[in-house]
Design an enzyme around this catalytic site. Structure first.
Site, PDB file in Angstrom:
ATOM      1  CE  LYS A 155      59.575  65.477 -12.203  1.00 38.95           C
ATOM      2  NZ  LYS A 155      60.615  64.529 -12.618  1.00 38.95           N
ATOM      3  CB  CYS A 208      60.178  74.713 -18.706  1.00 35.55           C
ATOM      4  SG  CYS A 208      61.725  74.778 -17.784  1.00 35.55           S
TER       5      CYS A 208
END
Length: 380
Positions: free
Chosen positions: A73, A182
């Site tokens: 992340k 993403c």
């Protein structure tokens, strides 16, 4: 991964270029590891390209392609790598599996986190993981939109379903939709992969559609609050990055908001702790955009406030100061950062994601379009 002209399709130009470079310079057995998010079958493409390039240069060396997708992340990549819940490895031989186990051995001392599978399965696993998380976000946003229309506080609903261990609390925070590098592209890529394979992935297509609609809700609520009268008004925007702890603005909800406001002739005073330079790179120096040094300075001369990113510093905002600073008592909160009851106590019209108390009645909207907040509060 860059996208080409087909919606959702990955541009593998750079991947192929790297494969050709490997095929040109390879000098012995090598394991070629995919780390990027790539379409299913890219490992096969890499192997074929390397072999063809070696043949052109008269080379003959053994190699294998391995898929080892990352699950990091933005803002916590190092911690995610060091304490990963699983390490996915797509490999076709015991030789590669053992090499990858040796590579990750320092991170396997407390438990074996390696999950071995085929190369193509590993490629799909990366897409499926991101698509699942995006699905949870779009789901809770659908619930929030329903709750808002039924006069229900979605935060109470969220707490209720999060207590179910089968659902859990993660990725079910309603708001202005997901962005970043993403989730948007990976959901679209999986939809495209399905269609290319002759299958219509209806759920994934809906996840993408819901998110696009959700990103537009910030502007839609502001537009409704001012009865469409936005031209010449000034709006404070708190948060520009797609999430906290990054300056990434790729597909951020703030971009849809900014561009819609400018299209309708509005001015923007914006603040973000990290993304100011990126905003300047994207939009340059515009007469209708002022980047401010603090959240408070962004409120100066603003008709209303819109919150796009859940930076912790915004949560400490004093509602009384907001009511005093804004020309109209309107706060559009795309991240549900504030307590609706507290905002109402300070006579602020609070538009959040799925908070039943945020829906102002027509008389309030009519009054707001007729006079600034100071006049309304004085009349009360």
């Amino acid at each position: 991964m860059p996208r080409n002209e087909r919606e959702g399709a990955a541009d593998l130009t750079h991947v192929i270029a790297v494969a050709r470079s490997i095929g040109t310079h390879i000098n012995g057995f090598k394991i070629v590891i995919e780390k990027s998010t790539v379409p299913v079958g890219t490992g096969d493409l890499l192997a074929r390209t390397i072999s063809e390039t070696m043949a052109v240069h008269g080379l003959s060396h053994d190699f294998e392609v391995c898929s080892n997708p990352e699950f990091l992340k933005e803002g916590s990549a190092i911690a995610d790598f060091a304490d990963a819940p699983r390490i996915v490895v797509g490999a076709g031989s015991d030789r590669v599996r053992q090499a990858m186990r040796d590579c990750y051995q320092p991170y396997l001392r407390d438990r074996d986190r390696l999950v071995f599978m085929d190369v193509r399965a590993a490629e799909l696993t990366k897409y499926a993981a991101n698509a699942m998380l995006a699905t949870k976000i779009s789901f809770i946003n659908e619930v929030a939109n329903l709750a808002e229309r039924l006069g229900v506080d979605v935060e109470q609903v969220r707490t209720g379903i999060a207590s179910d261990p089968r659902i859990g609390p993660h990725f079910i925070q309603p708001g202005a939709g997901y962005g970043g590098s993403c989730f948007p592209k990976d959901v679209r890529a999986l939809v495209r992969a399905g269609r290319d394979a002759g299958y219509e992935p209806q759920l994934l297509a809906a996840v993408n559609d819901v998110n696009i609609r959700q990103q537009n809700t910030l502007f839609d609520k502001l537009h409704d609050a001012f009865a469409g009268d936005l031209a010449g008004r000034t709006f404070a925007v708190w948060g520009l990055a797609f999430k906290p702890n990054t300056d990434d603005m790729r597909e951020a909800p703030s971009r849809r908001l900014l561009e819609a406001l400018w299209e309708h002739g509005a001015l923007v005073r914006a603040y973000d702790p990290e993304a100011m330079r990126e905003v300047r790179r994207l939009y340059g120096y515009r007469a209708d955009l002022e980047l401010c040094e603090s959240p408070e300075s962004a409120l100066e001369c603003a008709d209303a406030l819109i919150v796009c990113t859940e930076w912790p510093c915004f949560a400490a905002a004093d509602p009384s100061k907001l009511a005093e600073a804004l020309a109209f008592p309107i706060v559009v909160d795309g991240r549900n950062m504030f307590d609706p009851a507290m905002m109402q106590q300070h006579k602020l019209l609070y538009y959040a994601a799925g908070r039943g108390s945020s829906v102002a009645d027509s008389s309030q909207l009519k009054a707001l379009t007729a006079a600034p907040a100071a006049h309304i509060l004085a009349a009360e």
